[in-house]
Design an enzyme around this catalytic site. Structure first.
Site, PDB file in Angstrom:
ATOM      1  N   HIS A  68     -31.623  20.223  30.134  1.00 17.33           N
ATOM      2  CA  HIS A  68     -31.721  19.448  31.371  1.00 17.33           C
ATOM      3  C   HIS A  68     -31.711  17.970  31.023  1.00 17.33           C
ATOM      4  CE1 HIS A  68     -33.336  17.927  35.207  1.00 17.33           C
ATOM      5  NE2 HIS A  68     -32.946  19.069  35.725  1.00 17.33           N
TER       6      HIS A  68
ATOM      7  N   GLU B 109     -31.846  26.228  37.110  1.00 22.93           N
ATOM      8  CA  GLU B 109     -30.623  26.869  37.600  1.00 22.93           C
ATOM      9  C   GLU B 109     -30.484  28.300  37.073  1.00 22.93           C
ATOM     10  OE1 GLU B 109     -27.022  24.795  36.847  1.00 22.93           O
ATOM     11  OE2 GLU B 109     -27.173  23.586  38.670  1.00 22.93           O
TER      12      GLU B 109
END
Length: 368
Positions: A252, A307
């Protein structure tokens, strides 16, 4: 100094949320996100963001009642949806429907009542349009089910399982709010002009529509599908790493360690082991992927992001990929409206500067 995209520039003070990318923490109003998802409902956390505190029993019941009361689509939105082109994408449909709420004279000063109404309407808009495209009768919103249960019920026409409800509710709590992202900034900019809440929320929806912000995690879907078909997470993941491919759903740009939202989702899924094959598969894939990433990319600290588990949840509840971003929008409406409310309490219009890079011509003289 020019900072393209305003990256790293502090543009507001907020008491709504805090992101610590180094420590891997996401905090809503002083509470770490994992503590909230393990103990509280969507409605309770929404109350926290809007009012600044967790509700007592009476406050919670009042909020639930208001959310239920505002679920039904007004006639003008029904009419709009019935006349939109059927090839219109869902985010544009949501934007158009919500913007039509501006027919009411809200005034520029936003209120929590307006925030509740917009939050209640978005799931119903999504479900109305989905059922319309599928040539299925619209499922009227329930007056008994919780916010997340009702969303799943309107989509399918069936009362959802406890596992699916808890998994989606956890995801939606985690996506209620995430600092000064592009869509939240858009909402605050519009609100800073003393425009109304509907206009500010519409700005945010339009920003979320962009694939760089709210795009569906199609690559994670492909990864899980490929692993399920192959029957071996190690075989597929090792092959991708050997070929130098990026492993989607891991790493991320903000969190330099564990994504706290992924940690919270995993904790909830561990409570549901054996309830759904997609949720179980996600847990197995993560274990394999983390081990192989450490083997192939030692020291990179690449961990699961939100996600990855969000995709597993969407697969489990059989949500069409076209509904991923709209579902994200349905939850983020709470965060947007909380920021709109905060902006109105200590408002200064946003007016950044730009650097001119065009030409300077000599004074124009007459040809005569």
């Amino acid at each position: 100094m020019i900072q393209k995209g305003l990256k790293g520039i502090v543009a507001a003070e907020t008491a709504i949320s805090h992101i610590d990318g180094t420590e891997g923490k996401l905090i809503y109003r002083g509470y770490e996100i994992g503590d909230l998802t393990s103990r509280f409902s969507f409605e309770e956390v929404a109350h926290l963001l809007w009012f600044g505190e967790l509700p007592d029993d009476e406050q919670l019941q009042n909020l639930k009642s208001e959310l239920i009361r505002n679920r039904e689509l007004p006639l003008h939105i029904n009419s709009i949806l019935d006349h939109l082109p059927t090839d219109m994408d869902m985010m544009s449909v949501i934007r158009t429907a919500i913007s039509s709420e501006g027919v009411y004279s809200y005034g520029w000063k936003p209120t929590v009542s307006q925030a509740i109404r917009l939050t209640s309407l978005v799931p119903t808009v999504i479900c109305y349009w989905t059922r319309l495209l599928d040539s299925k009768p619209f499922v009227e919103p329930s007056k008994e089910l919780s916010h997340v249960e009702n969303y799943l019920y309107m989509l399918t026409g069936e009362i959802p399982s406890k596992a699916h409800t808890l998994a989606l509710e956890t995801y939606m709590i985690l996506t209620l709010e995430h600092g000064m992202n592009a869509s939240t900034f858009s909402a605050r900019v519009t609100a800073s002009t003393e425009s109304d809440m509907v206009s500010a929320a519409t700005s945010a929806i339009g920003t979320m529509k962009g694939p760089l912000h709210g795009g569906a995690p199609s690559a994670v879907i492909d990864l899980l599908d490929e692993i399920r078909e192959a029957g071996s997470a190690e075989q597929v993941i090792r092959g991708k790493l050997e070929n130098g491919e990026k492993l989607m759903g891991f790493g991320h740009r903000v969190y330099k360690t564990h994504d706290p939202r992924a940690v919270a989702l995993k904790a909830k899924l561990l409570e549901l082991v054996g309830e759904d094959e997609w949720l179980d598969l996600a847990l197995q894939v993560e274990t394999t992927a983390i081990a192989l990433l450490e083997e192939y990319k030692p020291g990179r600290a690449l961990y699961t992001n939100v996600e990855f588990y969000a995709t597993a949840i969407m697969k489990a509840i059989e949500l069409d990929p076209a509904l991923f971003t709209p579902t994200f929008t349905a939850s983020r409406m709470v965060g947007w409206t909380a920021h709109i409310l905060e902006q109105s309490e200590d408002n200064t219009i946003y007016r950044p500067q730009s650097v001119y890079t065009g030409k300077f011509h000599d004074k124009v003289t007459s040809n005569e």
